[in-house]
Scaffold this motif. Structure first.
Motif, mmCIF file in Angstrom:
data_model
loop_
_atom_site.group_PDB
_atom_site.id
_atom_site.type_symbol
_atom_site.label_atom_id
_atom_site.label_comp_id
_atom_site.label_asym_id
_atom_site.label_seq_id
_atom_site.Cartn_x
_atom_site.Cartn_y
_atom_site.Cartn_z
ATOM 1 N N ARG A 252 11.645 79.664 7.563
ATOM 2 C CA ARG A 252 12.006 79.917 8.959
ATOM 3 C C ARG A 252 12.996 78.860 9.424
ATOM 4 N N SER B 146 7.507 74.116 -0.931
ATOM 5 C CA SER B 146 7.210 74.131 0.502
ATOM 6 C C SER B 146 7.562 72.775 1.099
ATOM 7 N N THR C 269 8.852 71.001 5.333
ATOM 8 C CA THR C 269 9.422 71.235 6.658
ATOM 9 C C THR C 269 10.365 70.082 6.982
ATOM 10 N N GLU D 188 11.289 75.406 8.201
ATOM 11 C CA GLU D 188 9.976 75.503 7.549
ATOM 12 C C GLU D 188 10.151 76.326 6.280
ATOM 13 N N SER E 108 9.029 69.659 16.946
ATOM 14 C CA SER E 108 8.697 70.827 16.128
ATOM 15 C C SER E 108 9.624 70.885 14.914
ATOM 16 N N ALA E 109 9.161 71.547 13.876
ATOM 17 C CA ALA E 109 9.964 71.653 12.661
ATOM 18 C C ALA E 109 11.041 72.704 12.853
ATOM 19 N N ASN F 153 12.057 68.220 10.409
ATOM 20 C CA ASN F 153 12.024 68.134 11.871
ATOM 21 C C ASN F 153 13.379 67.739 12.431
ATOM 22 N N GLU G 258 8.241 77.880 3.051
ATOM 23 C CA GLU G 258 6.862 78.211 2.714
ATOM 24 C C GLU G 258 6.771 78.862 1.340
#
Lengths: 243, 247
Positions: B62, B24, B26, B6, B2-3, B28, B8
């Motif tokens: 996030r 934007s 991400t 993040e 999962s990242a 990992n 955005e």
């Protein structure tokens, strides 16, 4: 330990790691003592109380407290540590509260060091120590009020000189708003403003404490006064921290 | 995987100037992202927003699922951040400073001591542990900032120019450290030293005039041109020349 207390502890240690603390305390003690004994006519009055001392302390705080608060946020900005402090996992208001508490405790220490005056009056006569105690409480609350104003101003500007001058001016307004000169002038022209001026006056509230009156409404006044300016500080900081 | 980071549509305007424009991406776990760009391209501004210091004009980010605007304290708990210039309190000792950061992060007693000792071990600060930070050289100060970011072994590391001001040996040490930590963490480092990207990063993002112009592994970038330097110059100068024409 609450984050605010951790911040306060670091700040307070910071005061004593630099000459700021010693210069402040020495100047405060020298001026407080000198004014009390000379202009205050401490001995000549023939009364065993600390009224001359309490009369001068708010005026000393008017200049010394802004000197303390002008660097509160400006210094963090200059060093860039504000970026560090505000990216640590603590709510922003805890940082604001912590800095305020450290400065307040510091003023408390300076006040405590005037204890020889208390000893002196107790040796010379039988003063009402209750009145002295409530006078000291009043001094501490005035310091807190001025600190809160100064801290909020310091969050607004990067420039320490501007922070100092603005804080002195604002504290002066709150200090003298209730004085007869101001209220009589206002009551002949704008009677409503005279009441407001008396209402926001720090000196007016302080007067009660020096007479030994610790009224709940005065305590509430100082608590909400300090609370309001700390809130203002947090809001300003949130908007201007990255400028 | 999962990242862990993040970002955005992050945007930041200063008056009429857009420093970061709709960025934007991400990151990992296991990735080391090199964040490249000329001075003033928006690297530090992006990192400051990600660290929760500067509020974005629009967009959000996030960290480990915690929104930087809605759960700022939770997001900061997962983050180790080295601000630009590695600011520290000059009058504090190295130990005092690290203990302060550790206490704010909720460590106490024996655990606090262990954390501080471990962070100093990782950044080779044991020799100066009781010295006031203001008496240290630039390289040591940088490592104090780095130790502060590593103290709580965070899953996400955001380091703004971590090797600036270090001598070649210290640079090597810091890169080794980043490489060792890389498998369990998501790491973002900003730099304008391009050899560093090839040395430690698994992915590079080049940002110019607030926009992402390239997002690729360093190896791919090197294939495109004769060297990373050429690619960097072509991409960043290209956008500026282009913007200059339209202005």
């Amino acid at each position: 330990m609450a984050p605010a207390l951790i911040v306060a502890r670091r700040e307070l240690a910071g005061y004593f790691a630099t000459p700021v603390a010693y210069v402040f305390i020495v100047i405060f003690l020298v001026l407080a003592g000198a004014l009390t004994f000379t202009l205050g006519n401490f001995f000549g009055r023939g009364q065993a109380d600390l009224q001359p001392f309490f009369a001068f302390v708010p005026w000393l705080f008017l200049f010394l407290v802004p000197a303390l608060t002008m660097r509160l946020w400006a210094e963090e900005r200059r060093l860039g540590t504000i970026e560090l402090l505000l990216t640590l996992p603590l709510p922003q208001w805890q940082a604001v509260l912590g800095k305020f508490l450290a400065a307040w405790v510091f003023c408390g220490i300076a006040l405590l060091l005037t204890f020889p005056l208390v000893v002196t009056v107790n040796l010379l006569g039988q003063p009402d120590n209750g009145v002295i105690l409530s006078g000291y409480l009043g001094c501490l609350l005035v310091a807190g009020a001025y600190l809160a104003v100064g801290a909020a101003v310091s969050a607004m500007t990067k420039n320490q000189v501007i922070a100092f001058v603005l804080a002195v001016a604002l504290c002066f307004v709150f200090g003298t708003a209730g004085s007869p000169v101001v209220t009589e002038f206002l009551s002949t022209r704008l009677p409503i403003l005279a009441d407001i001026a008396r209402g926001i006056s720090v000196a007016e509230r302080f007067g009660g404490f020096t007479r030994g009156l610790v009224a709940a409404r005065d305590l509430v006044f100082f608590a909400s006064f300090i609370g309001f300016f700390l809130f203002l500080n947090a809001v300003v900081l949130d908007h201007r921290k990255a400028d | 995987m999962s990242a862990l980071i993040e970002i955005e549509r992050l945007t930041r305007r200063f008056g009429g100037f857009t420093a970061v424009d709709d960025v934007s991406f991400t990151v990992n776990r296991g990735e080391v992202l090199g964040f490249l760009g000329p001075n003033g391209a928006g690297k530090s501004t992006t990192m400051r927003m990600l660290a929760g210091f500067m509020p974005p004009s629009s967009g959000t980010a996030r960290i480990c699922g915690a929104d930087i605007l809605e759960q700022p304290v939770a997001a900061k708990r997962h983050l180790g951040f080295l601000p630009e210039g590695a600011p520290t309190y000059p009058e504090m000792t190295v130990t005092g400073f690290l203990e302060f950061a550790g206490r704010i992060r909720g460590f106490k007693g024996g655990e606090l001591d262990d954390r501080v000792a471990h962070a100093m071990l990782l950044t080779q600060l044991e020799g100066v542990r009781l010295q006031p930070i203001e008496t240290l050289s630039k390289g040591f100060k940088r490592r104090v900032g780095l130790a502060q970011a590593l103290l709580h072994d965070p899953p996400v590391l955001v380091l703004d120019e971590p090797t600036d001001g270090l001598d070649p040996n210290q640079k090597h040490e810091v890169r080794e450290l980043i490489r060792r930590m890389a498998p369990e963490k998501a790491i973002v480092i900003s730099t304008h030293i391009l050899e560093e990207v090839g040395a430690v990063c698994t992915r590079a993002i080049i940002i110019a005039r607030g926009r992402v112009v390239v997002d690729a592994p360093p190896a791919v970038l090197e294939e495109e041109g004769s060297s990373l330097d050429d690619v960097f110059r072509r991409l960043t100068l290209g956008t500026e020349a282009h913007a200059g024409e339209t202005a």
